[in-house]
Write an enzyme that holds these catalytic residues in place. Sequence first.
Site, short mmCIF file in Angstrom:
data_model
loop_
_atom_site.label_atom_id
_atom_site.label_comp_id
_atom_site.label_asym_id
_atom_site.label_seq_id
_atom_site.Cartn_x
_atom_site.Cartn_y
_atom_site.Cartn_z
N HIS A 173 -7.77 -5.47 -0.19
CA HIS A 173 -6.51 -4.75 -0.11
C HIS A 173 -5.63 -5.25 1.04
CE1 HIS A 173 -3.72 -1.43 -0.48
NE2 HIS A 173 -3.94 -1.05 0.76
N ASP B 82 -8.19 -6.94 -4.40
CA ASP B 82 -7.85 -5.59 -3.94
C ASP B 82 -8.50 -4.58 -4.89
OD1 ASP B 82 -6.71 -3.19 -3.19
OD2 ASP B 82 -4.64 -3.87 -3.36
N SER C 268 0.84 -1.20 0.00
CA SER C 268 0.00 0.00 0.00
C SER C 268 0.88 1.26 0.00
CB SER C 268 -0.94 -0.04 1.21
OG SER C 268 -2.00 0.85 1.05
#
Lengths: 425, 425
Positions: A394, A361, A172
């Site tokens: 995610h 995700d 991320s």
Amino acid sequence: MTDEPTAHSSTPFPSTPGHLAPDDVGLVTSLDFVLPRPFTFKNSQPLDGLTLRYETYGTLNATRDNAVLICHALSGNHHAAGWHSPTDKKPGWWNNLIGPGKAVDTRRFFVICANVPGGCSGSTGPSSTNPATGEPYGLRFPALTILDMVRAQKLLLDHLGVAELHTVIGGSMGGMTALLFAIEFPNFTRRLLAMATTAREGAQAIAFNEVGRQAIMQDPGWNNGDYPPNGGPRVGLAIARMMAHITYLSDASMDRKFGRRTIQSREKSPQLSAELALSDPQLSTLNSQPAAAAADFNLQFEVESYLRHQGQTFINRFDANSYLYITRALDQFDLDHAYGSLEQAFAPVLAESLIVGFTSDWLFPPEQNRQIAQALLRAGKRTSYAELSTDLGHDSFLLESEELYALIRGFLERTPPATTADFAI
Amino acid sequence: MTDEPTAHSSTPFPSTPGHLAPDDVGLVTSLDFVLPRPFTFKNSQPLDGLTLRYETYGTLNATRDNAVLICHALSGNHHAAGWHSPTDKKPGWWNNLIGPGKAVDTRRFFVICANVPGGCSGSTGPSSTNPATGEPYGLRFPALTILDMVRAQKLLLDHLGVAELHTVIGGSMGGMTALLFAIEFPNFTRRLLAMATTAREGAQAIAFNEVGRQAIMQDPGWNNGDYPPNGGPRVGLAIARMMAHITYLSDASMDRKFGRRTIQSREKSPQLSAELALSDPQLSTLNSQPAAAAADFNLQFEVESYLRHQGQTFINRFDANSYLYITRALDQFDLDHAYGSLEQAFAPVLAESLIVGFTSDWLFPPEQNRQIAQALLRAGKRTSYAELSTDLGHDSFLLESEELYALIRGFLERTPPATTADFAI
């Protein structure tokens, strides 16, 4: 070399508490690195006494080239592995990945993780006291970018005596940080592992961040960023977190975890009610609907409890201004724009890389990770792309996955490329 | 028969304003139907004088069987087509679909659209005055379900003299309403067209609704639902709308529409600034960041402006309590649970049906629409499922699409099934 050893190997023990498990780094202590010189942010604003709070696990080797830098995500911090005390309920956020014998093997690697500048877990950020005024910086803290996070962490690595990074790892926002580390410090960075990330935030991700910022900035407690410690826009921050948390999961995982289950029976239990519901007095409307009301907007579904709990715990550990600063840094991350094109951005990279996307995700979907790997390929770099089938959204990069561990282990432990001799060019 | 004709055919006119276009229903007037008897909500609470505001387009035929009921979505209302005045900037929300010669052809069909009970566009809802107190109902308005919307609209159709519905049509919440209409009034409903909808709200959709409700209920202006007209939790409602609006679009459509374009140049223009930014004094922090601040959290990306504009316009046309009531009705919609199984739910249906999903809809994804069609098939019903490839997200059902128009036209105008004779059983 590292200033102090912060990770302690622990003796195997039958029926062990977490911190005594044989593959756990055990009890760890956070350390502070105060930059000796003013740190100049990308926006040209200097800051005296910038502090980075960090942890290390394992030992730097004699050739000082076994360091692995772990880059955390928006709501993460420097406490990536181990336990701060034997009574901690939870270990560091990536404890499943980091430890003796784990995918990031602390018997072999010297692992470092620092809270980013602008953060609120010990590194200097908007909630830190401005020595010039004796008050928190608030919005007087310099505008923040991912580049500032990278440069500050490089100074920490220099301070720790790291000669070159064996690997920089992140998911991320941590993936963005890792990408930029390999770009900005090519001679220093030998391997790059970026997961569930993007080379540029898209409109939908910006949009979600913007709604979160508005929830915070519209809260009267925000007061243009000036609020007392433990005060401020707690309601707005909880709303922002609840919303953002949805984007970290997936429709499928939420359906499996909560479905449409109601909590009517549990609602009667004050114990669970207290555990799940927001108990902050400022959030008291959650639990105090007028009895005369015909409609019931109190807790009804388990997924509602779960989200409220996420909001509640977050406001007790995160600063609202940090949330504004860091989400803005995310939104402004755009390698194409910053370097002219993605190929140009990656041109200086000397690291070999592994980019990992996760099928479910939808915040930084596989396609955006694939684009990174393809641009690295077009730029003539050694890179691999792996797409893992998960339905956990995610957050997949943070969760237990033997498949992911094996990928990471293989990438970290494979022999260096034949061109290693060229590396120092 | 309809009480009054409300749609006026208009003369073709060169270079015509919208309301004079030859395929437009032209100027329309909304009407009110005050239920003659108390309406008993599903929660057993009766309400005196429930009013439904509605519009009709076209004329009911002599056999009173050419009626098409249009069911609106969460933020929609009864004004589905035409114009209220020649100076209106926008026509009704489904004007692209409804009109003389359009897919829902008002030369052939008598089209009806009503604001749902619990709404805030003229039908009785939480913002309406409670005759017993002289104050708005607020949370004393009865708990609302999709079934209440269906039953109230059936009473309107009876009042209008409709003998049977040629078709009930709706997307999103309107699709749920349409499904339930065909289930609850099987002998009355000959065709069912449901789009971008679901037979039960999933955990993710509930989660988004819950965050929106919390944004509203945590706003001090909400005051347990008691607030003056034009007052109330305007900030919370704007936040809820901004977030929800993201779920109506798609990553791809947002990237195409806004990408990462900034509005720095436009920002300097007070005119556009005024148009795009939230100008509500209660939302003033949006435009008033302290000049001393080092970081800029003012408008930066076009997508942010767009969302703020969505928030701003919404709070001027929608009531926060209605938002709570209607989202709760959505969350509680679960045909499996209400009827034991989806097959049992559909068992009484006599309508032939068309279910339409849109590939980029991630709020009520194609899979959830497919499940409806498959359950109708398992229940032995005449049904078709069409999946349209779009990248416009959930709102696809509202947007211009010749492909969708052709599907709808074909479904509405095909000859009745051979078994029509059985229909009245």
